[in-house]
Design a protein around this motif. Structure first.
Motif, PDB file in Angstrom:
ATOM      1  N   LEU A 137      27.698  17.054  -0.707  1.00  0.00           N
ATOM      2  CA  LEU A 137      26.787  17.807  -0.689  1.00  0.00           C
ATOM      3  C   LEU A 137      26.932  19.210  -0.673  1.00  0.00           C
ATOM      4  CD1 LEU A 137      24.438  15.456   1.620  1.00  0.00           C
ATOM      5  CD2 LEU A 137      24.574  15.803  -0.652  1.00  0.00           C
ATOM      6  N   GLY A 138      28.252  19.609  -0.364  1.00  0.00           N
ATOM      7  CA  GLY A 138      28.474  21.024  -0.348  1.00  0.00           C
ATOM      8  C   GLY A 138      28.942  21.572   0.908  1.00  0.00           C
ATOM      9  N   ASP A 139      29.597  22.654   1.236  1.00  0.00           N
ATOM     10  CA  ASP A 139      30.297  23.180   2.416  1.00  0.00           C
ATOM     11  C   ASP A 139      29.711  24.042   3.117  1.00  0.00           C
ATOM     12  OD1 ASP A 139      30.673  25.137   0.632  1.00  0.00           O
ATOM     13  OD2 ASP A 139      32.923  25.069   0.729  1.00  0.00           O
ATOM     14  N   THR A 140      28.335  24.417   2.660  1.00  0.00           N
ATOM     15  CA  THR A 140      27.478  25.132   3.680  1.00  0.00           C
ATOM     16  C   THR A 140      26.102  24.695   3.825  1.00  0.00           C
ATOM     17  OG1 THR A 140      26.383  26.306   1.731  1.00  0.00           O
ATOM     18  CG2 THR A 140      28.578  27.345   2.244  1.00  0.00           C
ATOM     19  N   LEU A 141      25.229  25.150   5.037  1.00  0.00           N
ATOM     20  CA  LEU A 141      24.045  24.633   5.201  1.00  0.00           C
ATOM     21  C   LEU A 141      23.013  24.672   4.197  1.00  0.00           C
ATOM     22  CD1 LEU A 141      23.526  24.954   9.137  1.00  0.00           C
ATOM     23  CD2 LEU A 141      23.958  23.057   7.785  1.00  0.00           C
ATOM     24  N   THR A 142      23.201  25.974   3.250  1.00  0.00           N
ATOM     25  CA  THR A 142      22.570  26.097   2.309  1.00  0.00           C
ATOM     26  C   THR A 142      22.768  25.179   1.256  1.00  0.00           C
ATOM     27  OG1 THR A 142      22.414  28.553   2.793  1.00  0.00           O
ATOM     28  CG2 THR A 142      22.013  27.963   0.529  1.00  0.00           C
ATOM     29  N   LYS A 143      23.906  25.021   0.959  1.00  0.00           N
ATOM     30  CA  LYS A 143      24.132  23.771  -0.339  1.00  0.00           C
ATOM     31  C   LYS A 143      23.472  22.648  -0.064  1.00  0.00           C
ATOM     32  CE  LYS A 143      28.232  26.290  -1.873  1.00  0.00           C
ATOM     33  NZ  LYS A 143      29.750  26.184  -2.327  1.00  0.00           N
ATOM     34  N   ILE A 144      23.988  22.098   1.411  1.00  0.00           N
ATOM     35  CA  ILE A 144      23.553  21.031   1.840  1.00  0.00           C
ATOM     36  C   ILE A 144      21.820  20.826   1.781  1.00  0.00           C
ATOM     37  CG2 ILE A 144      23.139  19.186   3.912  1.00  0.00           C
ATOM     38  CD1 ILE A 144      25.972  20.372   4.514  1.00  0.00           C
ATOM     39  N   ALA A 145      21.373  21.824   2.367  1.00  0.00           N
ATOM     40  CA  ALA A 145      19.654  22.010   2.241  1.00  0.00           C
ATOM     41  C   ALA A 145      18.969  21.872   0.823  1.00  0.00           C
ATOM     42  CB  ALA A 145      19.230  23.254   3.145  1.00  0.00           C
ATOM     43  N   THR A 146      20.016  22.539  -0.060  1.00  0.00           N
ATOM     44  CA  THR A 146      19.461  22.551  -1.514  1.00  0.00           C
ATOM     45  C   THR A 146      19.354  21.168  -2.062  1.00  0.00           C
ATOM     46  OG1 THR A 146      20.347  24.611  -1.990  1.00  0.00           O
ATOM     47  CG2 THR A 146      19.811  23.444  -3.794  1.00  0.00           C
TER      48      THR A 146
ATOM     49  N   ASP B 234       0.877  -1.250  -0.062  1.00  0.00           N
ATOM     50  CA  ASP B 234       0.094   0.096   0.087  1.00  0.00           C
ATOM     51  C   ASP B 234       1.004   1.236  -0.038  1.00  0.00           C
ATOM     52  OD1 ASP B 234      -2.520  -1.632   0.072  1.00  0.00           O
ATOM     53  OD2 ASP B 234      -2.194  -1.677   2.336  1.00  0.00           O
ATOM     54  N   VAL B 235       2.166   1.351   0.475  1.00  0.00           N
ATOM     55  CA  VAL B 235       2.957   2.474   0.672  1.00  0.00           C
ATOM     56  C   VAL B 235       4.328   1.725   0.764  1.00  0.00           C
ATOM     57  CG1 VAL B 235       2.564   2.396   3.268  1.00  0.00           C
ATOM     58  CG2 VAL B 235       3.541   4.501   2.048  1.00  0.00           C
ATOM     59  N   VAL B 236       5.299   2.470   0.092  1.00  0.00           N
ATOM     60  CA  VAL B 236       6.783   2.449   0.349  1.00  0.00           C
ATOM     61  C   VAL B 236       7.412   3.416   0.881  1.00  0.00           C
ATOM     62  CG1 VAL B 236       8.944   1.894  -0.979  1.00  0.00           C
ATOM     63  CG2 VAL B 236       7.010   0.846  -1.946  1.00  0.00           C
ATOM     64  N   LEU B 237       7.909   3.189   1.959  1.00  0.00           N
ATOM     65  CA  LEU B 237       8.737   4.170   2.765  1.00  0.00           C
ATOM     66  C   LEU B 237      10.203   4.197   2.391  1.00  0.00           C
ATOM     67  CD1 LEU B 237       7.661   3.429   6.363  1.00  0.00           C
ATOM     68  CD2 LEU B 237       6.620   4.955   4.747  1.00  0.00           C
ATOM     69  N   LEU B 238      10.443   5.085   1.418  1.00  0.00           N
ATOM     70  CA  LEU B 238      11.678   5.213   0.719  1.00  0.00           C
ATOM     71  C   LEU B 238      12.753   6.282   1.297  1.00  0.00           C
ATOM     72  CD1 LEU B 238      12.796   4.171  -2.117  1.00  0.00           C
ATOM     73  CD2 LEU B 238      11.813   6.033  -3.308  1.00  0.00           C
ATOM     74  N   GLU B 239      13.729   5.862   1.855  1.00  0.00           N
ATOM     75  CA  GLU B 239      15.087   6.535   2.318  1.00  0.00           C
ATOM     76  C   GLU B 239      16.169   6.782   1.621  1.00  0.00           C
ATOM     77  OE1 GLU B 239      18.468   6.059   5.566  1.00  0.00           O
ATOM     78  OE2 GLU B 239      16.761   4.980   6.263  1.00  0.00           O
ATOM     79  N   VAL B 240      16.284   8.159   1.583  1.00  0.00           N
ATOM     80  CA  VAL B 240      17.189   8.648   0.411  1.00  0.00           C
ATOM     81  C   VAL B 240      18.551   8.194   1.039  1.00  0.00           C
ATOM     82  CG1 VAL B 240      18.560  10.731   0.055  1.00  0.00           C
ATOM     83  CG2 VAL B 240      16.302  10.739  -0.004  1.00  0.00           C
ATOM     84  N   GLY B 241      19.541   7.797   0.078  1.00  0.00           N
ATOM     85  CA  GLY B 241      20.812   7.369   0.354  1.00  0.00           C
ATOM     86  C   GLY B 241      21.748   8.675   1.015  1.00  0.00           C
ATOM     87  N   ILE B 242      22.289   9.517  -0.041  1.00  0.00           N
ATOM     88  CA  ILE B 242      22.838  10.848   0.292  1.00  0.00           C
ATOM     89  C   ILE B 242      21.983  11.834  -0.582  1.00  0.00           C
ATOM     90  CG2 ILE B 242      24.980  12.017  -0.089  1.00  0.00           C
ATOM     91  CD1 ILE B 242      26.384   9.282   0.167  1.00  0.00           C
ATOM     92  N   GLY B 243      21.885  13.142   0.293  1.00  0.00           N
ATOM     93  CA  GLY B 243      21.341  14.428  -0.289  1.00  0.00           C
ATOM     94  C   GLY B 243      19.910  14.308  -0.764  1.00  0.00           C
ATOM     95  N   GLY B 244      19.615  14.027  -2.088  1.00  0.00           N
ATOM     96  CA  GLY B 244      18.370  14.114  -2.254  1.00  0.00           C
ATOM     97  C   GLY B 244      18.073  14.389  -3.689  1.00  0.00           C
ATOM     98  N   LEU B 245      18.531  15.388  -4.305  1.00  0.00           N
ATOM     99  CA  LEU B 245      18.195  16.017  -5.662  1.00  0.00           C
ATOM    100  C   LEU B 245      19.016  14.789  -6.496  1.00  0.00           C
ATOM    101  CD1 LEU B 245      17.681  18.130  -7.487  1.00  0.00           C
ATOM    102  CD2 LEU B 245      19.904  19.345  -7.093  1.00  0.00           C
ATOM    103  N   TYR B 246      20.279  14.392  -6.484  1.00  0.00           N
ATOM    104  CA  TYR B 246      20.693  13.353  -7.287  1.00  0.00           C
ATOM    105  C   TYR B 246      20.873  12.007  -6.938  1.00  0.00           C
ATOM    106  CZ  TYR B 246      22.214  17.594 -10.068  1.00  0.00           C
ATOM    107  OH  TYR B 246      22.080  18.781 -10.851  1.00  0.00           O
ATOM    108  N   ASP B 247      20.087  11.834  -5.662  1.00  0.00           N
ATOM    109  CA  ASP B 247      19.772  10.326  -5.049  1.00  0.00           C
ATOM    110  C   ASP B 247      19.168   9.659  -5.855  1.00  0.00           C
ATOM    111  OD1 ASP B 247      20.448   8.955  -2.369  1.00  0.00           O
ATOM    112  OD2 ASP B 247      18.540   8.413  -2.905  1.00  0.00           O
ATOM    113  N   SER B 248      19.704   8.203  -6.099  1.00  0.00           N
ATOM    114  CA  SER B 248      19.010   7.194  -7.083  1.00  0.00           C
ATOM    115  C   SER B 248      17.620   7.009  -6.723  1.00  0.00           C
ATOM    116  CB  SER B 248      19.863   6.063  -6.861  1.00  0.00           C
ATOM    117  OG  SER B 248      21.423   6.198  -7.074  1.00  0.00           O
TER     118      SER B 248
END
Length: 437
Positions: free
Chosen positions: A176-185, A140-154
């Motif tokens: 993911l980047g060296d600032t919280l903004t980059k990581i959050a993106t 009924d539902v798949v709980l899908l955990e990201v590996g690293i980051g999100g944007l380009y995660d498989s």
């Protein structure tokens, strides 16, 4: 031709871990060759620096109590690879894993020949294996955990029913980047057009990035502290009792099955995500299923009790935010007790800052050690260097072998003391085998 389970695992783990340029095109092509097994399922997509696994575990427990069938994909595994892919809380069987790898291998070889940068990575194969398994099981539902980051995660090849961002902190900066903004993106990359997003308590810099991204995509926002609220009812309790409040749920009190103060906010995020999913699916939420599901949640290696007297806990606090959460728990729940900590950390983490956090507590006896590490490219840090510079009440001890470290701590402890074994999840995986034979 792959003929055994062991050969299947060797095939998976033998693949390259990363490619130079991040892209989802290879993953999409891979899945297309497999018949797009990811299509047609209901997903909750979960990212965050910490808390992902705990949120998945709590959501799974609650949704099973609701009577739904639940698939799950998590990483890394603690004891066996199969743990990463589950259906109704049961890990994929060796036979199913072998059969699906046998199906996938020819496609991987084909793409190795056809794609300029080569075929799928290890994690892309992990994700494709999971999608193929879920296509067969049709939960009924798949709980899908990201590996690293999100944007380009498989995993970011689906449109979920709900997106979830648990926390944003300093980890995987190389990718993911060296600032919280980059990581959050990168984390915000899982937010989809007009798909609700549940957000935990985020640092201001990261919050602004994620809120702005959600607004741009017209994704309804459900944020801890705005749309839903949580508080711990009793202080100094290892297994917290919480009070949760939202427009739909008035004053829910529940005891958590997972220990540690950081699980209070994780539980709130999990409840809000369940609420949002059930509402999107026009299903009725059962208050008793929430209470029972939260209480009965288990998750290996997250402040997991492996011995009662004296109390021995395993906690995969594998990065700086994880260690900071552990420190908060020690202050809150074990302030009156002597705490012995055995720690081993991967060399690519902020281990000097992590050790400083642990050593800052007046009731902590710190023992540093090392372990084999997941591979030659990700060794265990040599924590002996620099420990003399760390200000601490008790001298930091060194255990050349972690097994001897456990024995030495056990000799120093009395029944009221606490032993916490922490650091890399790979380290916790090794240690857990000693306690759970």
């Amino acid at each position: 031709m792959i003929k055994t389970y062991e050969e299947a695992l060797s095939f998976i783990h033998g693949r390259t871990k990363f490619k130079k340029l991040p892209t989802l095109n290879r993953m999409k092509r891979f899945l297309k060759e497999l018949g797009d097994p990811q299509a047609g399922l209901n997903y909750v997509h979960i990212t965050g620096t910490n808390g992902k696994g705990s949120v998945v575990a709590m959501m799974r427990s609650v949704l099973l109590e609701q009577g739904l069938t639940v698939g799950s994909f998590t990483s890394p595994f603690i004891t066996r690879f199969n743990e990463r892919i589950g259906y109704n809380g049961v890990q994929i069987s060796d036979d199913d894993l072998l059969r699906l790898v046998q199906r996938i291998e020819p496609v991987v070889k084909k793409l190795d020949c056809e794609l300029p940068t080569g075929g799928p990575t290890e994690f892309e194969i992990d994700a494709a294996l999971m999608f193929c398994y879920m296509a067969e099981k049709k939960p009924d539902v798949v709980l899908l955990e990201v590996g690293i980051g999100g944007l380009y995660d498989s995993t970011n090849v689906i449109t979920p029913i709900v997106s979830v961002i648990t926390t944003v902190g300093w980890d995987h900066m190389k990718y993911l980047g060296d600032t919280l903004t980059k990581i959050a993106t990168q984390k915000a990359g899982i937010i989809k057009e007009q798909v609700p997003v549940v957000i935990g308590d985020l640092p201001q810099e990261a919050r602004e990035t994620i809120i702005n991204d959600a607004k741009r995509k017209q994704a309804p926002i459900c944020e801890l502290g705005n749309e839903f609220f949580v508080q711990k009812i009793h202080r100094h309790q290892f297994l917290a009792k919480i009070k949760y409040q939202s427009p739909q749920i008035h004053c829910l009190e529940a005891k958590l099955g997972l220990g540690g103060d950081y699980q209070v906010e994780n539980a709130a995020v999990a409840i809000a995500a369940v609420e949002t999913f059930m509402k999107q699916q026009e299903l009725t939420l059962d208050r008793h299923a929430l209470i029972k599901g939260l209480k009965e949640t288990t998750w290996p290696g997250r402040l997991e009790e492996v011995n009662e007297v004296p109390l021995v806990l395993l906690d995969g606090a594998h990065n700086l935010p994880g260690i900071q959460a552990l420190v908060k728990t020690i202050k809150e729940d074990f302030a009156e007790r002597e705490v012995y900590i055995l720690v081993a950390i991967l060399a690519d983490k902020q281990y000097d800052l992590m050790l400083g956090e642990l050593a800052s507590l007046g009731n902590v006896h710190l023992v540093v050690t090392h372990f084999a590490g997941p591979g030659p490219k990700r060794p265990s840090a040599d924590l002996k260097e620099g420990i003399s510079d760390i200000p601490t009440k008790y001298p930091v001890q060194v255990a050349d072998e972690w097994q001897l470290g456990i024995s030495e701590i056990a000799r120093q402890m009395n029944a009221e003391d606490v032993m916490i074994i922490t650091g890399s999840l790979y380290f916790i995986s090794d240690v857990r085998k000693l306690f759970t034979k």
